[in-house]
Design a protein around this motif. Structure first.
Motif, PDB file in Angstrom:
ATOM      1  N   GLY A   1      -7.073  -2.171   1.589  1.00  0.00           N
ATOM      2  CA  GLY A   1      -8.512  -1.955   1.573  1.00  0.00           C
ATOM      3  C   GLY A   1      -9.273  -3.273   1.506  1.00  0.00           C
ATOM      4  N   VAL A   2      -8.809  -4.172   0.637  1.00  0.00           N
ATOM      5  CA  VAL A   2      -9.431  -5.497   0.544  1.00  0.00           C
ATOM      6  C   VAL A   2      -9.274  -6.245   1.860  1.00  0.00           C
ATOM      7  N   ARG A   3      -8.102  -6.162   2.431  1.00  0.00           N
ATOM      8  CA  ARG A   3      -7.846  -6.860   3.696  1.00  0.00           C
ATOM      9  C   ARG A   3      -8.752  -6.322   4.800  1.00  0.00           C
ATOM     10  N   ARG A   4      -8.864  -5.014   4.910  1.00  0.00           N
ATOM     11  CA  ARG A   4      -9.686  -4.412   5.946  1.00  0.00           C
ATOM     12  C   ARG A   4     -11.155  -4.791   5.772  1.00  0.00           C
ATOM     13  N   ALA A   5     -11.634  -4.794   4.527  1.00  0.00           N
ATOM     14  CA  ALA A   5     -13.025  -5.146   4.267  1.00  0.00           C
ATOM     15  C   ALA A   5     -13.297  -6.602   4.628  1.00  0.00           C
ATOM     16  N   ALA A   6     -12.357  -7.502   4.283  1.00  0.00           N
ATOM     17  CA  ALA A   6     -12.549  -8.920   4.587  1.00  0.00           C
ATOM     18  C   ALA A   6     -12.536  -9.173   6.084  1.00  0.00           C
ATOM     19  N   GLU A   7     -11.633  -8.511   6.796  1.00  0.00           N
ATOM     20  CA  GLU A   7     -11.531  -8.738   8.235  1.00  0.00           C
ATOM     21  C   GLU A   7     -12.736  -8.197   8.985  1.00  0.00           C
ATOM     22  N   ALA A   8     -13.480  -7.291   8.366  1.00  0.00           N
ATOM     23  CA  ALA A   8     -14.677  -6.740   9.004  1.00  0.00           C
ATOM     24  C   ALA A   8     -15.893  -7.632   8.821  1.00  0.00           C
ATOM     25  N   LEU A   9     -15.796  -8.623   7.935  1.00  0.00           N
ATOM     26  CA  LEU A   9     -16.932  -9.505   7.666  1.00  0.00           C
ATOM     27  C   LEU A   9     -16.906 -10.731   8.576  1.00  0.00           C
ATOM     28  N   PRO A  10     -18.086 -11.214   8.985  1.00  0.00           N
ATOM     29  CA  PRO A  10     -18.154 -12.395   9.860  1.00  0.00           C
ATOM     30  C   PRO A  10     -18.015 -13.688   9.061  1.00  0.00           C
ATOM     31  N   LEU A  11     -16.843 -13.904   8.485  1.00  0.00           N
ATOM     32  CA  LEU A  11     -16.641 -15.068   7.622  1.00  0.00           C
ATOM     33  C   LEU A  11     -15.706 -16.102   8.237  1.00  0.00           C
ATOM     34  N   GLY A  12     -15.434 -15.972   9.526  1.00  0.00           N
ATOM     35  CA  GLY A  12     -14.546 -16.923  10.175  1.00  0.00           C
ATOM     36  C   GLY A  12     -13.148 -16.855   9.602  1.00  0.00           C
TER      37      GLY A  12
ATOM     38  N   MET B   1     -12.182 -17.358   6.670  1.00  0.00           N
ATOM     39  CA  MET B   1     -12.122 -16.718   5.357  1.00  0.00           C
ATOM     40  C   MET B   1     -11.769 -15.244   5.462  1.00  0.00           C
ATOM     41  N   SER B   2     -12.158 -14.611   6.561  1.00  0.00           N
ATOM     42  CA  SER B   2     -11.883 -13.188   6.727  1.00  0.00           C
ATOM     43  C   SER B   2     -10.388 -12.901   6.825  1.00  0.00           C
ATOM     44  N   ALA B   3      -9.629 -13.890   7.251  1.00  0.00           N
ATOM     45  CA  ALA B   3      -8.191 -13.685   7.445  1.00  0.00           C
ATOM     46  C   ALA B   3      -7.378 -13.968   6.189  1.00  0.00           C
ATOM     47  N   LEU B   4      -8.001 -14.468   5.128  1.00  0.00           N
ATOM     48  CA  LEU B   4      -7.247 -14.886   3.951  1.00  0.00           C
ATOM     49  C   LEU B   4      -6.484 -13.748   3.262  1.00  0.00           C
TER      50      LEU B   4
END
Length: 360
Positions: free
Chosen positions: A329-340, A342-345
């Motif tokens: 869930g955390v991974r999916r939420a991060a990958e959906a954000l435009p954070l470059g 950082m989204s892949a961390l």
């Protein structure tokens, strides 16, 4: 559906033959990682411990209809030989229906994690959380037909290889290719180069874990006709320029551990060696070179096919299931954000943790 759980070493000759029969019936299953020999080799080097290799034999009316190998811990099961295993899947009769949660229960764990599950396997499809393309090279019609197909597809990778080979031979010396080399010196050089590559790129050196190097050595020294590891080498001017250790099954060679001498970077010796292997495959039983998952330019340019693999998990109601679900869930939420980057961390952190779990 009934399940019998056994150690790979305890598989009967009849079960091994049945496994091989099911595997040979589907070209998608024709990978060394899904063979009984792989499970037996990994068990031999990892030995018995808190995490043990097991095979679930699926039976219908007493008849063996499928096999599923896994590394089983007290709570979680994972692929056999991870992180050195590029495929996981159920070796079974076509159209077999299975609730994978029953498989999890039969293995005596709460959760099964998978990383490179064959996407075409319906029982696990709804439990996938992402997918990757595994690149394949089909040379069933021979190298010349493959070369013509690549040229028609608009890629110049093989033409570039020819140019670099001529340049290397002018500037360094003759190119010499060896298939299924028995050189211990070249095997040790592969290990040293690969470890140096891991360190230079900030990755975990998997060969610092004893069982991984023991597995490579065991497969390199094995002589089974339908399973093992072949050492392929390229020398330029008498010096080792590139070396590959590839697994092989009946019809497929699987690209596995590859490295080269950085001094020869300008000639792309690793690519030249792949080209040599593809040419050599003419007249052999091997018709496919599987480059595995991972999006690299050389794979895209060399491959003329592929198959999708998935990562995800399936489990029984438990804290272990909730923890993995939360992590995704955390991974999916991060990958959906435009954070470059950082989204892949979170995804990178999960993969790094899975790698450490596999090596432990």
């Amino acid at each position: 559906m009934d399940f019998e759980i056994v150690r790979p070493q305890d598989l009967t000759p009849a079960s091994i033959a049945r496994w091989a029969e099911l595997q040979a019936a589907d070209i998608a299953l024709d990978t060394p990682f899904l063979s009984p020999q792989w499970a037996r080799a990994v068990e031999a080097v990892q030995r018995q411990g808190a995490r043990s290799v097991r095979v679930a034999i699926l039976k219908d009316g007493g008849r063996e209809v499928g096999f599923f190998p896994a590394r089983v811990g007290s709570v979680i099961a994972m692929p056999v030989g991870a992180p050195m295993c590029d495929y996981q899947g159920l070796i079974a009769e076509p159209g077999l229906t299975l609730d994978p949660r029953e498989l999890v229960a039969a293995l005596g764990v709460h959760r099964l994690d998978f990383t490179f599950m064959l996407e075409q396997q319906a029982p696990f499809a709804r439990h996938a959380r992402g997918r990757d393309l595994s690149y394949l090279i089909d040379v069933d019609e021979g190298y010349q037909a493959y070369e013509a197909e690549r040229r028609a597809a608009g890629t110049s990778v093989l033409k570039d290889c020819d140019k670099k080979r001529r340049k290397a031979e002018r500037e360094v010396g003759p190119a010499q290719f060896q298939a299924f080399s028995g050189s211990d010196v070249d095997f040790d050089r592969l290990r040293a180069w690969k470890s140096a590559q891991y360190r230079a790129t900030g990755q975990t050196d998997i060969f610092e874990t004893p069982w991984t190097l023991e597995l490579l050595r065991r497969l390199f020294e094995g002589r089974e006709p339908d399973f093992g590891a072949g050492l392929f080498t390229l020398h330029l001017g008498g010096e080792l320029a590139a070396v590959h250790l590839h697994l092989h099954g009946r019809r497929t060679i699987h690209g596995w551990i590859i490295a080269h001498d950085p001094r020869f970077d300008r000639y792309s010796p690793g690519l030249l060696l792949f080209q040599d292997i593809l040419r050599w495959m003419d007249g052999t039983p091997y018709t496919r070179l599987d480059l595995g998952p991972g999006d690299y330019r050389f794979k895209r340019e060399l491959s003329n096919g592929g198959q999708w693999v998935t990562h995800g998990f399936v489990g029984l109601p438990s804290p272990a299931l909730l923890a993995r679900r939360a992590a995704y869930g955390v991974r999916r939420a991060a990958e959906a954000l435009p954070l470059g980057r950082m989204s892949a961390l979170p995804g990178k952190a999960m993969r790094r943790m899975d790698l450490w779990r596999g090596l432990s």
